[in-house]
Design an enzyme around this catalytic site. Structure first.
Site, mmCIF file in Angstrom:
data_model
loop_
_atom_site.group_PDB
_atom_site.id
_atom_site.type_symbol
_atom_site.label_atom_id
_atom_site.label_comp_id
_atom_site.label_asym_id
_atom_site.label_seq_id
_atom_site.Cartn_x
_atom_site.Cartn_y
_atom_site.Cartn_z
ATOM 1 N N TYR A 178 0.626 -1.093 -0.223
ATOM 2 C CA TYR A 178 0.120 -0.051 0.116
ATOM 3 C C TYR A 178 0.932 1.265 -0.002
ATOM 4 O O TYR A 178 0.687 2.221 -0.727
ATOM 5 C CB TYR A 178 -0.925 0.002 1.127
ATOM 6 N N LYS B 125 1.332 4.069 -2.749
ATOM 7 C CA LYS B 125 0.976 5.588 -2.680
ATOM 8 C C LYS B 125 2.112 6.517 -3.076
ATOM 9 O O LYS B 125 1.923 7.761 -3.383
ATOM 10 C CB LYS B 125 0.373 5.789 -1.006
#
Length: 261
Positions: free
Chosen positions: A153, A157
């Protein structure tokens, strides 16, 4: 333009991804209150949703879902505002070795490639119309990745921020502003459920469970997570004409969590 009109979005069309709950729902409500005609998309429409005619059920982490959203939006003309809120992590704990090939692809599709594909589908019409605003939701984990369960994740990002900066440089001369919001923790229903789970599993009180979360982040100087309304405040500003000179920026809203100078 009158001073107060710079707070208004009357006559503008917006799309918010992940708009069925949490920060996404707060953003939808805020943009509507500012006068925009707001569409939203998520995998499932909430029961009793008050604007079913403006809701698109689709999974934007897939090319097919992006195609569904783009086709519906195209029926009504170009967007003026596009806010990518959708994101999250489902990687199990266990560090880098626990993140399988499938899990990496899931996180990249949800947190990076969904936005890339939707931009590619919707921004040509926005450019042709003469201008608009794009806002990507990043995360402070691009600067302080938590390796136990959210490394894919955080990596996605981080890539989204780089993509957003490059896109901003390309599109600003053509009238489209692109920026990034990077939240820390947010007080959502999912967060409260998470806290309750920790409390039950450890025998802590909810307040003690929250403090343990804060401690795992190295502390939060503000002493709390941001509310969804505070996230929506920042979005409302950045998509309004008050932010007309802000391009390629990253706005961190984390109560001071990220230790930066």
């Amino acid at each position: 333009m009158a001073h107060e009109d710079r707070d208004r979005l009357d006559g503008r069309r917006a799309l918010v991804t992940g708009g069925s709950k949490g920060s996404g729902r707060a953003v939808v409500d805020r943009l509507r209150a500012m006068g925009a005609d707001v569409w939203t998309t998520a995998r499932t429409m909430p029961e009793g949703y008050d604007r079913a005619d403006r809701f698109i059920e689709a999974d934007t982490s897939t090319p097919q879902g992006v195609d569904t959203v783009a086709a519906r939006i195209a029926e009504h003309g170009a967007l003026d505002i596009l806010v990518h809120v959708v994101g999250g992590s489902t990687t199990p704990p266990g560090g880098f070795a626990a993140a399988t090939e499938e899990q990496w692809l899931t996180e990249l599709n949800l947190n990076l490639l969904g936005a890339v594909r939707l931009d590619r589908a919707l921004l040509p019409a926005m450019l042709e119309s003469g201008g608009g605003v794009v806002l990507h939701f990043g995360s402070i984990q691009r600067d302080m990745p938590l390796h136990e369960a959210t490394l894919p994740y955080a990596s996605a990002k981080g890539a989204l921020r780089t993509y957003s900066k490059g896109l901003a440089n390309e599109l600003a001369p053509r009238g489209v502003r692109v920026n990034t919001i990077s939240p820390g923790g947010i007080q959502t229903e999912a967060y409260e459920t998470f806290v309750d789970g920790i409390a039950r599993g450890t025998g802590m009180t909810p307040d003690e469970a929250k403090q343990s979360i804060f401690d795992s982040l190295g502390g939060i100087p503000l002493g709390r997570f941001a509310s969804t309304e505070e996230i929506a405040d920042l979005v409302g500003f950045l998509v309004s004409d008050r932010a007309s000179a802000i391009v390629g920026a990253e706005y961190v809203i984390d109560g001071g969590t990220a230790p930066t100078v």
